[in-house]
Design a protein around this motif. Sequence first.
Motif, PDB file in Angstrom:
ATOM      1  N   LEU A 364       4.633   9.795 -13.599  1.00  0.00           N
ATOM      2  CA  LEU A 364       4.624   8.198 -13.578  1.00  0.00           C
ATOM      3  C   LEU A 364       5.450   7.363 -12.641  1.00  0.00           C
ATOM      4  O   LEU A 364       4.607   6.520 -11.302  1.00  0.00           O
ATOM      5  N   GLY A 365       6.560   7.503 -11.923  1.00  0.00           N
ATOM      6  CA  GLY A 365       7.633   7.111 -11.208  1.00  0.00           C
ATOM      7  C   GLY A 365       6.951   7.845  -9.886  1.00  0.00           C
ATOM      8  O   GLY A 365       7.446   7.290  -8.816  1.00  0.00           O
ATOM      9  N   LEU A 366       6.544   9.416 -10.313  1.00  0.00           N
ATOM     10  CA  LEU A 366       5.605   9.474  -8.548  1.00  0.00           C
ATOM     11  C   LEU A 366       4.613   8.737  -7.819  1.00  0.00           C
ATOM     12  O   LEU A 366       4.772   8.334  -6.644  1.00  0.00           O
ATOM     13  N   ALA A 367       3.745   8.250  -9.415  1.00  0.00           N
ATOM     14  CA  ALA A 367       2.722   7.095  -8.203  1.00  0.00           C
ATOM     15  C   ALA A 367       2.992   6.462  -7.883  1.00  0.00           C
ATOM     16  O   ALA A 367       2.734   5.883  -6.785  1.00  0.00           O
ATOM     17  N   VAL A 368       4.172   5.139  -8.591  1.00  0.00           N
ATOM     18  CA  VAL A 368       5.112   3.904  -8.634  1.00  0.00           C
ATOM     19  C   VAL A 368       5.194   4.709  -6.942  1.00  0.00           C
ATOM     20  O   VAL A 368       5.252   3.429  -6.116  1.00  0.00           O
ATOM     21  N   GLY A 369       5.843   5.431  -6.497  1.00  0.00           N
ATOM     22  CA  GLY A 369       6.680   6.102  -5.562  1.00  0.00           C
ATOM     23  C   GLY A 369       5.264   5.933  -4.352  1.00  0.00           C
ATOM     24  O   GLY A 369       6.150   5.552  -3.190  1.00  0.00           O
ATOM     25  N   THR A 370       4.388   7.024  -4.697  1.00  0.00           N
ATOM     26  CA  THR A 370       3.320   6.401  -3.151  1.00  0.00           C
ATOM     27  C   THR A 370       2.388   5.380  -3.098  1.00  0.00           C
ATOM     28  O   THR A 370       2.567   5.573  -2.524  1.00  0.00           O
ATOM     29  N   ALA A 371       2.525   4.805  -4.200  1.00  0.00           N
ATOM     30  CA  ALA A 371       2.263   3.515  -3.908  1.00  0.00           C
ATOM     31  C   ALA A 371       2.561   2.646  -3.459  1.00  0.00           C
ATOM     32  O   ALA A 371       2.642   1.643  -2.248  1.00  0.00           O
ATOM     33  N   GLU A 372       3.755   2.419  -3.844  1.00  0.00           N
ATOM     34  CA  GLU A 372       5.030   1.591  -3.351  1.00  0.00           C
ATOM     35  C   GLU A 372       5.181   2.037  -1.141  1.00  0.00           C
ATOM     36  O   GLU A 372       5.121   1.545  -0.311  1.00  0.00           O
ATOM     37  N   SER A 373       4.997   3.411  -1.272  1.00  0.00           N
ATOM     38  CA  SER A 373       5.321   3.476  -0.042  1.00  0.00           C
ATOM     39  C   SER A 373       3.903   3.063   1.242  1.00  0.00           C
ATOM     40  O   SER A 373       3.238   3.050   2.012  1.00  0.00           O
ATOM     41  N   LEU A 374       2.559   3.355  -0.009  1.00  0.00           N
ATOM     42  CA  LEU A 374       1.597   2.691   1.077  1.00  0.00           C
ATOM     43  C   LEU A 374       1.868   1.017   1.114  1.00  0.00           C
ATOM     44  O   LEU A 374       1.031   0.559   1.653  1.00  0.00           O
TER      45      LEU A 374
END
Length: 470
Positions: A364-374
């Motif tokens: 979940l943290g990885l998905a949030v981090g990827t979304a934040e990068s976008l």
Amino acid sequence: MSTESRTPVPGSAVRALVGDARLAVDLVRGSDRREWWRLGLTAFGAFLATCFALAAGTVAAIPDGHPVRYTNGLLNGSGVRPGLVLALLLLLIPVLGFLGQATRIGAVHRDRRFAALRLTGATTQQVRTVAAFEAGVTCLVGSVAGLVGFLGVRAVLDAAQSGRSVLVWPTDIPVFWPGFVLVTLAMPLLATAAGVLALRRVASSPLGVFRRTRPPRSLKVYVLVAVLLVAGAGVAYVGSQEDLLMAAAFPAIVAGAVVLIGAGAVSAAGAASRFLGNRLVGRAQSPALLIAAGRLQSDPWAAARVHATVILITVVGVGFTGIRRIVLDALKGPNYAGNDTGFYESGFAAVGLTVLVALSIAMLGLAVGTAESLLTRRRALAAQYAAGVPRSVLRRALLVETALPLAPAVLLAGLGGLVIYAAYMPNGSSFPLLQPLLVPVAVYAACLLAAAASLPLLGRTLRPAELRHE
């Protein structure tokens, strides 16, 4: 400004702190939708951390020789309860990693807001204080919700277990209110400290917000990776020598080995990102690979920050799977014939469930981090799309920039976990490879799926409206 106006007034620091706290509360109330996502995820992380900490405290409060029996054998054995407490506390690691990713959502909007505060006369220190209070208030809401939820579940279980001789959960242990309140207040304090730490390299000016960067890493990074991996292997070996250390110290030894090996693998992720970015920028033929290489070259340590928790869990997962296989195979041997393996199997099942929960939080943290990068790069992505770059190329670039630096890090984490359970393996026993080495493969695939979960957000970042501020 005159010298008299600079003279400190008694109580002025307290009044300034109260004013900053009120401003932080007002900013939370006036947040937009993107900010509410960040605040909600941050509160959810504080909620999980509070629940795990309270559960660990409840298990630790069970006294030795407690007459009440529980359905889970791990709660009955005084010698194994510390291991269960340690497993519950280790769940705080992925939760804190998730909190770190959640706090980065909408960083661009917060930077503009900080610049607006500076235009109104706020100092850089006041901006940092407001940001820290904002994180603390959000985590306080999540922590209080965690306390209420934990006590509510405890009350439900207490009513369901009333009159039974065997309990599912130790609801018979009195609530230690000072400890529960202390745990509830600890998360906001940690969040506030983390907010101050995260902004230590951020400087705000009336014209905007900029981040002071460190000089590029050199050969020292690779030396650090080697030192950490060797130190982790050495700690794992020392922990396996029963004549040197007591068995009770083995969990702490394993935890130290995991931290050292995990830190080496995380450093390897950053070093690999920098190496691959520098090599592929001038040699890549594929447009998606070229875009991903440029991203890795511009910020090689972004992947290490996002993947740090996943890498640590990979080390734990490989070591746990190997030790589980070794112990269960030994119990089936002639030296342990007739022993009941149910206790060990239930214990391993509980630890395995803990690892899966930790991995789910890390994903979940990885998905949030990827979304934040976008979200951070949405204008650059919109500009590339407007210039003619196909959407499919940008999608592949997003997955490639996740896959490239993660592969060597997961490989090193798998080898580190193998070292841990190899040091634990007694002489003459079989050395399991298949099941433990499937863990890095599964984690790698799960990370790619978590990154792919943010692809729908990519379509929203490619709208021409994102170019309106260019």
